[in-house]
Scaffold this motif. Structure first.
Motif, short mmCIF file in Angstrom:
data_model
loop_
_atom_site.label_atom_id
_atom_site.label_comp_id
_atom_site.label_asym_id
_atom_site.label_seq_id
_atom_site.Cartn_x
_atom_site.Cartn_y
_atom_site.Cartn_z
N UNK A 1 0.84 -1.19 0.00
CA UNK A 1 0.00 0.00 0.00
C UNK A 1 0.88 1.24 0.00
N UNK A 2 0.55 2.19 -0.89
CA UNK A 2 1.36 3.40 -1.02
C UNK A 2 0.48 4.52 -1.55
N UNK A 3 0.93 5.78 -1.43
CA UNK A 3 0.15 6.90 -1.96
C UNK A 3 -0.11 6.72 -3.45
N UNK A 4 -1.30 7.07 -3.89
CA UNK A 4 -1.68 6.82 -5.28
C UNK A 4 -1.21 7.91 -6.23
N UNK A 5 -0.96 9.13 -5.72
CA UNK A 5 -0.59 10.23 -6.61
C UNK A 5 0.82 10.02 -7.14
N UNK A 6 0.96 10.10 -8.45
CA UNK A 6 2.27 9.97 -9.08
C UNK A 6 2.24 10.70 -10.41
N UNK A 7 3.39 11.11 -10.88
CA UNK A 7 3.50 11.78 -12.16
C UNK A 7 4.18 10.85 -13.15
N UNK A 8 3.47 10.52 -14.22
CA UNK A 8 4.01 9.64 -15.23
C UNK A 8 3.97 10.32 -16.59
N UNK A 9 4.78 9.87 -17.54
CA UNK A 9 4.74 10.45 -18.88
C UNK A 9 3.32 10.40 -19.43
N UNK A 10 2.84 11.48 -20.01
CA UNK A 10 1.44 11.55 -20.43
C UNK A 10 1.13 10.75 -21.69
N UNK A 11 -0.10 10.28 -21.76
CA UNK A 11 -0.65 9.65 -22.96
C UNK A 11 -1.59 10.67 -23.57
N UNK A 12 -1.16 11.28 -24.67
CA UNK A 12 -1.86 12.42 -25.25
C UNK A 12 -2.55 12.02 -26.54
N UNK A 13 -3.78 12.47 -26.70
CA UNK A 13 -4.50 12.39 -27.97
C UNK A 13 -4.72 13.81 -28.45
N UNK A 14 -4.25 14.14 -29.65
CA UNK A 14 -4.54 15.45 -30.22
C UNK A 14 -5.29 15.26 -31.53
N UNK A 15 -6.51 15.76 -31.55
CA UNK A 15 -7.36 15.70 -32.73
C UNK A 15 -7.52 17.12 -33.26
N UNK A 16 -7.61 17.27 -34.56
CA UNK A 16 -7.73 18.62 -35.09
C UNK A 16 -8.06 18.65 -36.56
N UNK A 17 -8.37 19.85 -37.01
CA UNK A 17 -8.73 20.06 -38.40
C UNK A 17 -7.49 19.93 -39.29
N UNK A 18 -7.72 19.81 -40.57
CA UNK A 18 -6.65 19.57 -41.53
C UNK A 18 -5.66 20.74 -41.59
N UNK A 19 -4.37 20.41 -41.63
CA UNK A 19 -3.28 21.37 -41.83
C UNK A 19 -3.17 22.41 -40.72
N UNK A 20 -3.71 22.12 -39.55
CA UNK A 20 -3.65 23.12 -38.48
C UNK A 20 -2.31 23.08 -37.74
#
Length: 317
Positions: free
Chosen positions: A64-83
């Motif tokens: 058992x340990x504290x749950x808060x941690x910082x990990x490398x993010x998993x990012x989704x970036x969606x956007x319009x064409x050529x932006x």
């Protein structure tokens, strides 16, 4: 399924987030057999115990340990064409691109890149190389999930030996079952890279417009990642943060005569990044990524500056 994996995590003393059979070594898979045997009572799997008792040495409690941690993010970036979605991703530290066939987003971007993936297996092979070999890359960008989707569907047709997408899974609403399993394998591979190599990930995607029927406010048009709903929602749930990229726009009102006015959209010529969901587009994040400003300049530097500010505010609270 979630309950089973939760019990398996407790049995094996693992973080639940990294408890997935697709990520296990041979020895860990053997431990899964032990887990199943521990539940099998009197030859009847239906009489299995519903909870895993802590081991005699108390190792489960000691984990058992504290749950808060910082990990490398998993990012989704969606956007319009050529932006500028690919340009945004190229600003990530230690950036490495995995370009997908039919996608030309990095043609004018100076970034390190795998050869173009022309099939589903090419994607897995690239991730396997990152997992097994030594390297200094810190961020893997798949560009794009939009052009990866046809490769996933082709692989699914090959696996099921059918000629059309409509026949996958026998049809009748099950045609995305096998493709979803293939996508889950990719997401699990990305998670393995985060766990073992400390790599962040960025999934770049195009958008399409869809009609949405809201029972409260009625119907409206919105931008969405251009993937089938079942797959899109799985990726949304998996991601730590969902970003939307678009040109800044505003409403222009003009006189049309006879006391009438006409309204049209105007383009401000400025690229913007939106971090929160609105009726017109996706967005949002968990933890610190859910406390970012709604709108900012479309650049990775601006994004990470906002993340740092949000983290500082959270720590000061």
């Amino acid at each position: 399924r979630d309950e089973a994996y939760s019990q398996l995590a407790a049995y094996m003393n693992l973080d639940p987030e990294f408890t997935h059979i697709g990520m296990f070594s041979v020895e860990q898979c053997k431990a899964v057999e032990g887990f199943i045997n521990s539940l099998y009572v009197g030859g009847d799997i239906m009489s299995a115990t519903k909870t895993v008792e802590p081991k005699a040495n108390g190792s489960i409690l000691s984990s058992i340990k504290p749950s808060r941690k910082t990990r490398p993010p998993r990012i989704v970036i969606a956007g319009t064409s050529k932006v500028g979605k690919s340009t945004f991703a190229s600003g990530a530290p230690g950036s490495l691109f995995l370009p997908i066939d039919k996608e030309e987003g990095i043609d004018d971007v100076d970034v390190m890149s795998f050869p173009v993936a022309k099939g589903y297996d090419d994607v897995l092979q690239a991730m396997r190389a990152l997992y097994e070999d030594e390297h200094k890359f810190k961020t893997l960008t798949i560009d794009s999930v939009s052009t990866l989707q046809p490769l996933v569907m082709r692989k699914a047709r090959e696996m099921e030996n059918v000629e059309s997408d409509a026949k996958l899974g026998g049809g009748y609403g099950r045609q995305y079952d096998t493709p979803l399993n293939l996508w889950t394998k990719i997401l699990t591979g990305i998670d393995s890279l985060r766990d073992k190599k400390g790599m962040a990930s960025i999934l770049v995607g195009h958008v399409t417009t869809t009609k949405f029927e809201d029972p409260i406010v009625g119907s409206y048009t919105q931008y969405e990642l251009d993937l089938p709903t079942k797959i899109r929602e799985t990726i949304y749930r998996w991601a730590d943060v969902i970003l939307f990229a678009n040109w800044e726009s505003h409403r222009i009102t003009e006189e049309a005569g006879f006391n009438k006015k006409e309204h049209r959209g105007g383009d401000g010529g400025t690229r913007k990044l939106y971090t929160q969901r609105r009726a017109s587009h996706p967005g949002g994040g968990r933890g610190v990524y859910g406390r970012l400003p709604y709108e900012m300049e479309l650049s990775y530097g601006s994004f990470m500056s906002a993340v740092k500010d949000a983290m500082d505010q959270a720590q000061a609270a």
